[in-house]
Design a protein around this motif. Structure first.
Motif, PDB file in Angstrom:
ATOM      1  N   CYS A 156       1.799 -13.018  -7.668  1.00 40.07           N
ATOM      2  CA  CYS A 156       0.484 -13.524  -8.053  1.00 40.07           C
ATOM      3  C   CYS A 156      -0.240 -12.415  -8.811  1.00 40.07           C
ATOM      4  CB  CYS A 156      -0.294 -13.923  -6.799  1.00 40.07           C
ATOM      5  SG  CYS A 156      -1.934 -14.527  -7.145  1.00 40.07           S
ATOM      6  N   VAL A 157      -0.587 -12.683 -10.086  1.00 41.25           N
ATOM      7  CA  VAL A 157      -1.232 -11.667 -10.922  1.00 41.25           C
ATOM      8  C   VAL A 157      -2.749 -11.846 -10.847  1.00 41.25           C
ATOM      9  CG1 VAL A 157      -1.458 -10.770 -13.270  1.00 41.25           C
ATOM     10  CG2 VAL A 157       0.766 -11.586 -12.445  1.00 41.25           C
ATOM     11  N   VAL A 158      -3.472 -10.790 -10.450  1.00 42.22           N
ATOM     12  CA  VAL A 158      -4.933 -10.873 -10.339  1.00 42.22           C
ATOM     13  C   VAL A 158      -5.582  -9.792 -11.190  1.00 42.22           C
ATOM     14  CG1 VAL A 158      -4.894 -11.863  -8.014  1.00 42.22           C
ATOM     15  CG2 VAL A 158      -4.941  -9.387  -8.299  1.00 42.22           C
ATOM     16  N   GLU A 159      -6.892  -9.955 -11.438  1.00 41.44           N
ATOM     17  CA  GLU A 159      -7.606  -8.993 -12.278  1.00 41.44           C
ATOM     18  C   GLU A 159      -7.941  -7.711 -11.519  1.00 41.44           C
ATOM     19  OE1 GLU A 159     -11.053 -10.696 -14.174  1.00 41.44           O
ATOM     20  OE2 GLU A 159      -9.936 -12.428 -14.924  1.00 41.44           O
ATOM     21  N   GLN A 160      -8.514  -7.870 -10.307  1.00 36.10           N
ATOM     22  CA  GLN A 160      -9.081  -6.720  -9.588  1.00 36.10           C
ATOM     23  C   GLN A 160      -8.432  -6.553  -8.222  1.00 36.10           C
ATOM     24  OE1 GLN A 160     -11.033  -4.792 -11.081  1.00 36.10           O
ATOM     25  NE2 GLN A 160     -11.664  -6.064 -12.804  1.00 36.10           N
ATOM     26  N   ARG A 211       7.527 -11.326   3.418  1.00 36.67           N
ATOM     27  CA  ARG A 211       6.819 -12.039   2.353  1.00 36.67           C
ATOM     28  C   ARG A 211       7.813 -12.487   1.287  1.00 36.67           C
ATOM     29  NH1 ARG A 211       0.816 -11.197   2.737  1.00 36.67           N
ATOM     30  NH2 ARG A 211       0.824 -12.402   0.837  1.00 36.67           N
ATOM     31  N   ASP A 212       7.425 -13.527   0.561  1.00 40.89           N
ATOM     32  CA  ASP A 212       8.304 -14.153  -0.424  1.00 40.89           C
ATOM     33  C   ASP A 212       8.281 -13.369  -1.734  1.00 40.89           C
ATOM     34  OD1 ASP A 212       9.680 -15.731  -2.131  1.00 40.89           O
ATOM     35  OD2 ASP A 212       8.450 -17.533  -1.848  1.00 40.89           O
ATOM     36  N   GLU A 238      -5.781 -13.230  -0.015  1.00 35.60           N
ATOM     37  CA  GLU A 238      -5.186 -13.055   1.313  1.00 35.60           C
ATOM     38  C   GLU A 238      -6.008 -13.774   2.384  1.00 35.60           C
ATOM     39  OE1 GLU A 238      -2.237 -11.154   2.734  1.00 35.60           O
ATOM     40  OE2 GLU A 238      -1.954 -12.151   0.810  1.00 35.60           O
ATOM     41  N   SER A 239      -7.342 -13.767   2.222  1.00 30.86           N
ATOM     42  CA  SER A 239      -8.195 -14.367   3.258  1.00 30.86           C
ATOM     43  C   SER A 239      -8.012 -15.882   3.335  1.00 30.86           C
ATOM     44  CB  SER A 239      -9.663 -14.026   3.008  1.00 30.86           C
ATOM     45  OG  SER A 239     -10.129 -14.729   1.879  1.00 30.86           O
ATOM     46  N   THR A 240      -7.455 -16.519   2.274  1.00 31.28           N
ATOM     47  CA  THR A 240      -7.216 -17.962   2.338  1.00 31.28           C
ATOM     48  C   THR A 240      -6.003 -18.282   3.201  1.00 31.28           C
ATOM     49  OG1 THR A 240      -5.683 -18.066   0.465  1.00 31.28           O
ATOM     50  CG2 THR A 240      -8.028 -18.172  -0.048  1.00 31.28           C
ATOM     51  N   GLY A 241      -5.087 -17.309   3.333  1.00 34.57           N
ATOM     52  CA  GLY A 241      -3.883 -17.530   4.123  1.00 34.57           C
ATOM     53  C   GLY A 241      -2.912 -18.506   3.481  1.00 34.57           C
ATOM     54  N   SER A 242      -3.145 -18.903   2.201  1.00 35.02           N
ATOM     55  CA  SER A 242      -2.246 -19.903   1.598  1.00 35.02           C
ATOM     56  C   SER A 242      -1.220 -19.289   0.656  1.00 35.02           C
ATOM     57  CB  SER A 242      -3.018 -20.998   0.858  1.00 35.02           C
ATOM     58  OG  SER A 242      -4.368 -20.779   0.804  1.00 35.02           O
ATOM     59  N   LYS A 272       1.957 -16.462   0.370  1.00 28.68           N
ATOM     60  CA  LYS A 272       2.812 -15.554   1.130  1.00 28.68           C
ATOM     61  C   LYS A 272       3.709 -14.717   0.226  1.00 28.68           C
ATOM     62  CE  LYS A 272       1.186 -16.448   5.095  1.00 28.68           C
ATOM     63  NZ  LYS A 272       0.178 -15.431   5.447  1.00 28.68           N
ATOM     64  N   GLY A 273       3.407 -14.709  -1.092  1.00 25.63           N
ATOM     65  CA  GLY A 273       4.216 -13.920  -2.008  1.00 25.63           C
ATOM     66  C   GLY A 273       3.642 -12.519  -2.193  1.00 25.63           C
ATOM     67  N   LEU A 274       3.972 -11.878  -3.313  1.00 22.98           N
ATOM     68  CA  LEU A 274       3.490 -10.532  -3.620  1.00 22.98           C
ATOM     69  C   LEU A 274       2.397 -10.604  -4.684  1.00 22.98           C
ATOM     70  CD1 LEU A 274       6.966  -8.724  -3.736  1.00 22.98           C
ATOM     71  CD2 LEU A 274       5.417  -8.994  -1.779  1.00 22.98           C
TER      72      LEU A 274
END
Lengths: 195, 195
Positions: A80-84, A74-75, A92-96, A98-100
């Motif tokens: 990618c900062v997310v809330e939950q 993975r790149d 991840e389910s979008t598959g678009s 590839k980072g952390l």
């Protein structure tokens, strides 16, 4: 109160499950093979014991670091900062991507008593300083709290010389301009893309 | 597949629960106190062991005969025949019926291979012959299978000299004539009530 009523009451505590749905779930369990019920019960009993937070990104995982953090393909220059924790699974389910990831565990909300210290912002800054990624993508919800938190994070991260971006706002794919709210339309106008 | 995916897959087997709702349920359990999860797991594991069928009316119960059949204050001259054990709870919740029940365990459906012998019709006839109630109320669903079963039961019970009735068809309370289907409207016309 017998066990049917007790179980119905507990099922109806789940988000989006009303009393009628909860009752249907209990009658479903009364008609399934006992082996299914015992497996389900075991999984529920084991869940919190088996799942912990990843030490690095704070997502839910069975092993720390999580499969995503420990995947060298993975790149690592993108975080990618997310809330939950559930947002990780959705992206991840979008598959678009590839980072952390980095799970904040909520948003800043002075009204509801959630200060920056209650989130994993300190750990995010430490991680950025140590790993020096190229870009931080803020994938927070387009709400007042999400925008406030995005602004706060931008002001913290930009001075470190790291690019900060956020998810595009605009019309949902398959949506209809007629039914979009005016704020969404004006955001999609301002963020218009060259064709 | 980790435990989150496995539990999500199992929750999505419930009626009316899609993959997204199932996922929300799992994340809800990850945020609840462990004591709630253990209690829920115990209830699910115990359910089928604690719940049996009432020997008399075939409703789900912890003890046979069930609390309704063994309640001497109820009107034993009325027996309400329903398709499923869950229907007993639904009719009980209206508070408008004080008689006894009989659960058929489905409907007659030659197309789906459900013959009268697969239901508790034999036991119903034996019960009627022994207890001689005044009236049998058929509270079956207003579907082809429900109507077929009602007709079959009427032909069996009427010759015993027992009154047989069924639930009224018509407009649902709070409904709108504009949105009712034509069959419902014609049934409510034919079954019109003197004012």
């Amino acid at each position: 109160m017998n066990i049917i009523d007790n179980l119905t009451a507990n099922f109806s505590k789940f988000p989006g499950i009303g009393k009628k749905s909860a009752s249907r779930m209990v009658y479903y369990l009364l008609n399934t093979p006992e082996s299914f019920n015992l497996q389900l019960a075991q999984q529920i009993a084991d869940l919190k014991r088996l799942i912990k937070r990843c030490d690095k990104c704070f997502a839910f995982t069975e092993e720390s670091p999580c499969p995503i953090c420990s995947d060298s393909s993975r790149d690592s220059s993108l975080i990618c900062v997310v809330e939950q924790p559930s947002d990780v699974k959705i992206i991840e389910s979008t598959g678009s991507f590839k980072g952390l990831y980095h799970v904040l565990n909520g948003t800043i909300s002075p009204l509801e008593g959630r200060s920056p210290d209650s989130l994993t912002i300190r750990q995010l800054i430490a991680r950025i300083s140590a790993d020096r990624p190229d870009e931080i993508i803020l994938a927070l919800n387009p709400t007042v709290e999400g925008d406030t938190t995005a602004l706060y994070l931008t002001q913290l991260i930009k001075p470190l010389g790291i690019k900060v971006s956020k998810l595009a706002s605009g019309l949902p794919v398959g949506g209809d301009i007629e039914y979009a709210d005016s704020l969404t339309i004006s955001k999609s106008l301002n963020g218009r893309i060259d064709c």
